[in-house]
Write a protein that holds these residues in place. Sequence first.
Motif, mmCIF file in Angstrom:
data_model
loop_
_atom_site.group_PDB
_atom_site.id
_atom_site.type_symbol
_atom_site.label_atom_id
_atom_site.label_comp_id
_atom_site.label_asym_id
_atom_site.label_seq_id
_atom_site.Cartn_x
_atom_site.Cartn_y
_atom_site.Cartn_z
ATOM 1 N N ILE A 248 -10.440 -144.317 95.059
ATOM 2 C CA ILE A 248 -11.051 -143.519 94.003
ATOM 3 C C ILE A 248 -9.981 -142.768 93.215
ATOM 4 O O ILE A 248 -8.822 -142.712 93.613
ATOM 5 N N GLY A 249 -10.401 -142.165 92.102
ATOM 6 C CA GLY A 249 -9.483 -141.418 91.246
ATOM 7 C C GLY A 249 -9.088 -140.078 91.828
ATOM 8 O O GLY A 249 -9.733 -139.552 92.745
ATOM 9 N N TRP A 250 -8.035 -139.502 91.266
ATOM 10 C CA TRP A 250 -7.412 -138.291 91.812
ATOM 11 C C TRP A 250 -8.353 -137.083 91.863
ATOM 12 O O TRP A 250 -8.198 -136.189 92.689
ATOM 13 N N ASP A 251 -9.373 -137.076 91.006
ATOM 14 C CA ASP A 251 -10.271 -135.916 90.941
ATOM 15 C C ASP A 251 -11.718 -136.263 91.300
ATOM 16 O O ASP A 251 -12.646 -135.518 90.965
ATOM 17 N N GLN A 252 -11.920 -137.382 91.986
ATOM 18 C CA GLN A 252 -13.280 -137.880 92.197
ATOM 19 C C GLN A 252 -13.816 -137.706 93.612
ATOM 20 O O GLN A 252 -14.985 -138.018 93.875
ATOM 21 N N ALA A 253 -13.017 -137.201 94.526
ATOM 22 C CA ALA A 253 -13.395 -137.200 95.941
ATOM 23 C C ALA A 253 -14.723 -136.486 96.195
ATOM 24 O O ALA A 253 -15.616 -137.036 96.852
ATOM 25 N N GLU A 254 -14.872 -135.280 95.705
ATOM 26 C CA GLU A 254 -16.088 -134.519 95.976
ATOM 27 C C GLU A 254 -17.305 -135.153 95.315
ATOM 28 O O GLU A 254 -18.401 -135.164 95.882
ATOM 29 N N LYS A 255 -17.115 -135.699 94.117
ATOM 30 C CA LYS A 255 -18.226 -136.355 93.430
ATOM 31 C C LYS A 255 -18.682 -137.600 94.186
ATOM 32 O O LYS A 255 -19.888 -137.827 94.375
ATOM 33 N N VAL A 256 -17.717 -138.399 94.621
ATOM 34 C CA VAL A 256 -18.067 -139.629 95.333
ATOM 35 C C VAL A 256 -18.661 -139.305 96.705
ATOM 36 O O VAL A 256 -19.636 -139.940 97.133
ATOM 37 N N LYS A 257 -18.120 -138.327 97.371
ATOM 38 C CA LYS A 257 -18.687 -137.900 98.654
ATOM 39 C C LYS A 257 -20.129 -137.450 98.463
ATOM 40 O O LYS A 257 -21.015 -137.778 99.265
ATOM 41 N N GLY A 258 -20.381 -136.721 97.378
ATOM 42 C CA GLY A 258 -21.736 -136.283 97.082
ATOM 43 C C GLY A 258 -22.692 -137.437 96.827
ATOM 44 O O GLY A 258 -23.855 -137.409 97.259
ATOM 45 N N ARG A 272 -9.661 -139.742 102.766
ATOM 46 C CA ARG A 272 -8.272 -139.828 103.218
ATOM 47 C C ARG A 272 -7.332 -139.594 102.045
ATOM 48 O O ARG A 272 -7.546 -140.121 100.946
ATOM 49 N N LYS A 273 -6.300 -138.815 102.280
ATOM 50 C CA LYS A 273 -5.313 -138.533 101.248
ATOM 51 C C LYS A 273 -4.248 -139.624 101.193
ATOM 52 O O LYS A 273 -3.943 -140.256 102.204
ATOM 53 N N ASP A 274 -3.663 -139.805 99.998
ATOM 54 C CA ASP A 274 -2.587 -140.773 99.854
ATOM 55 C C ASP A 274 -1.246 -140.113 100.155
ATOM 56 O O ASP A 274 -1.185 -138.963 100.604
ATOM 57 N N TYR A 275 -0.154 -140.835 99.899
ATOM 58 C CA TYR A 275 1.179 -140.349 100.253
ATOM 59 C C TYR A 275 1.582 -139.099 99.470
ATOM 60 O O TYR A 275 2.446 -138.347 99.897
ATOM 61 N N GLY A 276 0.920 -138.884 98.326
ATOM 62 C CA GLY A 276 1.217 -137.708 97.526
ATOM 63 C C GLY A 276 0.273 -136.546 97.779
ATOM 64 O O GLY A 276 0.310 -135.548 97.060
ATOM 65 N N GLY A 277 -0.591 -136.682 98.797
ATOM 66 C CA GLY A 277 -1.530 -135.615 99.118
ATOM 67 C C GLY A 277 -2.801 -135.623 98.285
ATOM 68 O O GLY A 277 -3.602 -134.688 98.357
ATOM 69 N N VAL A 278 -3.016 -136.686 97.501
ATOM 70 C CA VAL A 278 -4.214 -136.808 96.674
ATOM 71 C C VAL A 278 -5.324 -137.470 97.484
ATOM 72 O O VAL A 278 -5.083 -138.457 98.197
ATOM 73 N N GLU A 279 -6.535 -136.923 97.392
ATOM 74 C CA GLU A 279 -7.690 -137.532 98.076
ATOM 75 C C GLU A 279 -7.995 -138.858 97.393
ATOM 76 O O GLU A 279 -8.530 -138.890 96.290
#
Length: 288
Positions: A248-258, A272-279
């Motif tokens: 998913i995109g860098w700012d989409q985690a909470e929306k997709v989880k919802g 899960r976060k990527d190597y740069g700490g992005v969800e």
Amino acid sequence: MTINEALTWAVKKLEEFKIPDAKAEAEFLLTHLLKRKRHELYLNSSLPLTEAEEEAFLSFIERRSNREPAQYITGETEFRGHAFKVTRDTLIPRPETELLIDEAIEAAGSFKSKALTIIDLCTGSGCIAVSTAVELPDSIVYATDISKAALVIAEENAKRNGVEGRIMFIEGDLFWPLRDTDFKGAHIIVTNPPYVSEAEKESLAPEVKDFEPHAALFGGADGLAVIKRIITEAPDFLLPGGFLIMEIGWDQAEKVKGLLEADERYEGIKIRKDYGGVERIVVGRRKA
């Protein structure tokens, strides 16, 4: 022109066009062309290029100066330690996408049988389908994509990596082409769908915006159009207890989880976060 002269010229040219990491880019393109390792360029720096090599290298640097990605210039990239052919019909695999394979392997351990059925949606170059088939050698993979041209590349990559007999590549939109097969249900669905929003388009690097296939990049106004469809349709193609694993995109985690939580057919949702700490990766499991 010697190897050293070629590198010196190329770095200067790329720097003039503000290409990031100009020295590394020049070295990468020249090592590919000469089929030498990086250190060999410097051990043999006084060797002259042939006329054909010089002409090819000039073309490479001209293309890179115009912001064409090096992977499209060389026609290949590496993913999970394997070589993959890429063209402008396919996205260039990113390092964070390898996390999808890690999650698929972890999910596979939840099942007693090793003979798993896996779906890869939006397969593109086939890097996910092929890597999954390589690393889960008893699995069968169904890989779909709306781009016939991308599927041609994906099939070639399956042959390159010796798994063509265990992947069925099918042209069509998401799950739709599976309706015409003997498909019975998947243990795992894995996908890197289009998720970039239209609003982000102008902020993308030229290498992405001007060269990579837009159909594989953009997911509508908010970037969630394809993701929403996958969440809605996936339970009909998952076996009870099966996993949906998405990038998913860098700012989409909470929306997709919802979205997953609102669809009461899923449980065990995690990010899960990527190597740069992005969800970056979301996982949901179909209720048994």
